[in-house]
Design a protein around this motif. Structure first.
Motif, short mmCIF file in Angstrom:
data_model
loop_
_atom_site.label_atom_id
_atom_site.label_comp_id
_atom_site.label_asym_id
_atom_site.label_seq_id
_atom_site.Cartn_x
_atom_site.Cartn_y
_atom_site.Cartn_z
N ASP A 1 -5.38 2.28 -5.15
CA ASP A 1 -3.99 2.31 -5.59
C ASP A 1 -3.79 1.46 -6.85
O ASP A 1 -2.72 1.52 -7.46
N GLN B 1 -5.88 4.31 10.19
CA GLN B 1 -4.55 3.84 9.82
C GLN B 1 -4.67 2.44 9.24
O GLN B 1 -5.17 1.52 9.89
N LEU C 1 0.84 -1.19 0.00
CA LEU C 1 0.00 0.00 0.00
C LEU C 1 0.88 1.24 0.00
O LEU C 1 1.92 1.29 0.66
N GLU C 2 0.47 2.25 -0.75
CA GLU C 2 1.25 3.47 -0.91
C GLU C 2 1.20 4.37 0.32
O GLU C 2 2.12 5.12 0.59
N ARG C 3 0.10 4.31 1.06
CA ARG C 3 -0.09 5.20 2.21
C ARG C 3 -0.57 4.39 3.41
O ARG C 3 -1.03 3.28 3.26
N ASP C 4 -0.49 4.99 4.58
CA ASP C 4 -0.93 4.31 5.80
C ASP C 4 -2.13 5.02 6.43
O ASP C 4 -3.08 4.38 6.85
N TYR C 5 -2.12 6.33 6.47
CA TYR C 5 -3.18 7.09 7.14
C TYR C 5 -4.26 7.51 6.14
O TYR C 5 -3.96 7.75 4.97
N PHE C 6 -5.49 7.61 6.61
CA PHE C 6 -6.60 8.02 5.74
C PHE C 6 -7.66 8.74 6.58
O PHE C 6 -7.72 8.58 7.79
N TRP C 7 -8.48 9.54 5.90
CA TRP C 7 -9.61 10.18 6.56
C TRP C 7 -10.71 9.17 6.76
O TRP C 7 -10.97 8.34 5.89
N SER D 1 -2.39 0.22 8.57
CA SER D 1 -1.62 -0.81 9.27
C SER D 1 -2.37 -1.27 10.52
O SER D 1 -2.31 -2.45 10.88
N ALA E 1 -8.13 0.89 -0.02
CA ALA E 1 -6.79 1.36 -0.32
C ALA E 1 -6.18 0.57 -1.48
O ALA E 1 -5.56 1.16 -2.38
#
Length: 100
Positions: free
Chosen positions: A97, A61, A34-40, A63, A93
């Motif tokens: 992605d 998050q 996954l490109e990112r860990d945190y999200f709204w 993770s 996610a």
């Protein structure tokens, strides 16, 4: 809103999920980074209230969501409905992605 709530057959959902996973595995392999860990994140009681703008937006998050799913895999008898929410976090996610 007047529309009737959709009724989703579990078997159809299971088949669609399996087809999507097969596509990802064929395209990306058996592991997805996954490109990112945190999200709204919008709390559940506000998420589907489309007539009102959400008052509360929190941070989730990926993770952490995945850790909950790994815990479930280790102890399947401890499943709760919210595991679907954590699964949805991760699947969203992956889907967003996806370039395959």
């Amino acid at each position: 809103m007047d529309s009737e709530s959709p009724r989703i057959p579990i078997d159809g959902l299971r088949r669609a999920f399996e087809l999507a996973l097969q596509h990802i595995a064929a395209s990306a392999g058996e592991t997805v980074a996954l490109e990112r860990d945190y999200f709204w994140s919008v709390p559940g009681d506000e998420l589907y209230d489309v007539l009102n703008e959400p008052r509360t937006i929190t941070i989730g998050q990926l993770s952490e969501s995945w850790q909950h799913l790994e815990d479930l895999l280790a102890e399947p008898d401890r499943v709760v409905g919210h595991h679907l929410v954590w699964l949805a976090d991760v699947l969203r996610a992956i889907g967003q992605d996806a370039t395959w």
